[in-house]
Design an enzyme around this catalytic site. Structure first.
Site, PDB file in Angstrom:
ATOM      1  N   HIS A   1       0.836  -1.198   0.000  1.00 17.00           N
ATOM      2  CA  HIS A   1       0.000   0.000   0.000  1.00 17.00           C
ATOM      3  C   HIS A   1       0.875   1.254   0.000  1.00 17.00           C
ATOM      4  O   HIS A   1       1.924   1.294   0.647  1.00 17.00           O
ATOM      5  CB  HIS A   1      -0.916   0.018   1.232  1.00 17.00           C
ATOM      6  CG  HIS A   1      -2.154  -0.806   1.056  1.00 17.00           C
ATOM      7  ND1 HIS A   1      -3.372  -0.264   0.742  1.00 17.00           N
ATOM      8  CD2 HIS A   1      -2.342  -2.149   1.118  1.00 17.00           C
ATOM      9  CE1 HIS A   1      -4.266  -1.227   0.632  1.00 17.00           C
ATOM     10  NE2 HIS A   1      -3.668  -2.379   0.861  1.00 17.00           N
TER      11      HIS A   1
ATOM     12  N   GLU B   1      -9.448   6.906  -4.463  1.00 17.05           N
ATOM     13  CA  GLU B   1      -9.772   6.903  -3.039  1.00 17.05           C
ATOM     14  C   GLU B   1      -9.149   8.101  -2.327  1.00 17.05           C
ATOM     15  O   GLU B   1      -9.817   8.778  -1.534  1.00 17.05           O
ATOM     16  CB  GLU B   1      -9.292   5.585  -2.411  1.00 17.05           C
ATOM     17  CG  GLU B   1     -10.144   4.384  -2.838  1.00 17.05           C
ATOM     18  CD  GLU B   1      -9.408   3.058  -2.693  1.00 17.05           C
ATOM     19  OE1 GLU B   1      -9.994   2.026  -3.071  1.00 17.05           O
ATOM     20  OE2 GLU B   1      -8.240   3.057  -2.228  1.00 17.05           O
TER      21      GLU B   1
END
Length: 470
Positions: A369, A389
């Site tokens: 991530h 996002e």
């Protein structure tokens, strides 16, 4: 790879609004099974007498013999019971499940059904078991049932219910007949679509509980008031759900030789009077319900992960857990089925693989991530999902001071825990993300590792909801 064919989910917690005609709160559907003259009998070429759904406790088939008592019980259904029920229900929409050979032996009853405007659906060629038939034999019986039904009634059936069916029945019936519905299911309170016989087939489920067949089994009704009370309670519950905005369908199953007996017919009358006393009740045939459903809720194309090939499955879901296609590969090998053809279903399969992985493998997912508002974001090197996002939380529009704060926190967090700060940004605003950053950086590593894994699963869940709804 294992695939589980049963659908254990259906409509789930949010069934569709049926939009019954006139804003009705409930659809009530009455079925009269006409089987008399189509049951097992050596006169019909069967190996033994009938043993199912009669007044005879513990009845057993008599191989090679006629059974006088059993025959006369069935004869009561056609001779007396049918006419009593016909008088009782004559002004209501009714669906007849007509066994083709029984209909052929009851021309006066067929004329009365047609005069009343009742729908006559097919109940198969004979009222016998199909579980041990080969697919070819059952297919031949379905074809002959349709042919004979059309000859006797004057029109082909638009509905089908075998009842004593096999695992092949629904597929064969869908393939052989142009049916508006098939009723061989007890799985729901509403109609639903399945893929059967190479096409979309509507299922209008039937019932075994609101059914007079429970007078013929040991754990069933013994008096008419038990039947009446159960019908009323079922109606009242479904009606209340309809008032609350979750309208359903109520099926009632009757048999001439059972409900046609006087004490049971009177109980049925009282239950129907109770239903008629309510507003917003749509009495309908199954054909009417099927046609309404097909018009209001036609079959919709949808993503079906459980039917995908491996390459397509991994391509579709390999990026849900950031840069970790091995999770999708593991999920593909699990026991998937219709219950996994939803965002919740796919998420559960992927999360199971993630949860059962080693700590090192899960750490690899965490380190895959990106930092929030970090260097990769600035360089435009995030995945499309991560870019959207972070932008949704306003992390692409930071002031210089805000960016400096994120950079400092990212550095401190990564140095302390060995993986980047992960949070499901769709659940948060910029302010709440910063608040969580300050709060979580004080955790010990074990606590934070568990929290980061939970956030990874939540990110995956949100991504799947968007993917499966688009």
């Amino acid at each position: 790879m294992t695939r589980y064919p049963r659908d254990m989910t259906g409509y789930g917690a949010y069934p569709p609004d049926p939009q019954w005609p006139g804003g009705a709160r409930i659809a009530v559907q009455i079925v009269l099974n006409y089987e008399e003259g189509g049951e097992n009998n050596v006169l019909h070429g069967d190996a033994a007498s009938e043993a199912f759904l009669s007044e005879i406790t513990g009845a057993a088939p008599w191989p090679g013999q006629r059974h006088w008592n059993m025959e006369s019980i069935y004869e009561y259904g056609s001779r007396a019971g049918f006419w009593r029920v016909h008088r009782l229900l004559g002004d209501l929409p009714v669906t007849v499940y007509g066994v083709a050979t029984a209909l052929a032996r009851g021309p006066e009853q067929v004329a009365a059904m047609k005069s009343a405007g009742w729908e006559i659906a097919s109940h198969g060629l004979k009222w016998i078991e199909h579980k041990d038939m080969s697919a070819d034999e059952e297919r031949a019986q379905i074809r002959e049932a349709i042919r004979l039904h059309t000859e006797v009634v004057g029109a082909p059936p638009r509905g089908w219910y075998t009842g004593r069916c096999s695992m092949n029945t629904v597929d064969l019936a869908a393939a052989e007949g142009e049916f508006a519905y098939i009723a061989d299911s007890y799985a729901d309170d509403l109609p639903y679509w399945v893929e059967a016989g190479g096409k979309d087939q509507l299922i209008v489920p039937y019932t075994m509980d609101c059914n007079d067949m429970r007078f013929a089994i040991q754990a069933g009704f013994t008096t008419g008031d038990q039947f009446e009370r159960y019908l009323k309670d079922s109606f009242d519950m479904l009606y209340a759900e309809g008032v609350a905005g979750a309208s359903k369908m109520m099926s009632i199953g009757l048999h001439c030789r059972l409900a046609g007996r006087p004490g049971r017919a009177l109980a049925l009358k009282r239950a129907l009077d109770h239903m008629r006393s309510h507003e917003g009740v749509w009495f309908a045939t199954r054909e009417q319900i099927a046609d309404h459903w097909a018009r209001v809720h036609p079959p919709q194309p949808r993503l079906r992960p459980s039917t995908m090939e491996r390459e397509a499955f991994v391509a579709a879901f390999g990026g849900v857990f950031e840069h970790s296609p091995w999770i999708a590969e593991g999920a593909f090998e699990m026991e998937l089925g219709p219950a996994h053809d939803s965002a919740a279903g796919v998420h559960n399969a992927l999360a199971r693989v993630f949860r059962s992985a080693t700590e090192a493998q899960r750490l690899g997912v965490l380190t895959a991530h990106p930092d929030l508002a970090g260097k990769l974001a600035a360089a435009g090197r995030l995945t499309a999902e991560s870019t959207a996002e972070q932008a949704g939380a306003g992390l692409d529009m930071l002031t210089d001071d805000e960016r400096a704060t994120f950079t400092r926190l990212n550095t401190e967090y990564t140095e302390k825990f060995g993986f980047p700060f992960i949070i499901a940004v769709k659940d948060h605003s910029k302010a709440s993300i910063l608040d969580a950053f300050h709060r979580r950086i004080r955790n010990d590593r074990e606590t934070e590792f568990a929290e980061a894994c939970r956030q990874v699963e939540r990110i995956a869940e949100l991504r799947l909801i968007e993917k499966m709804s688009s």
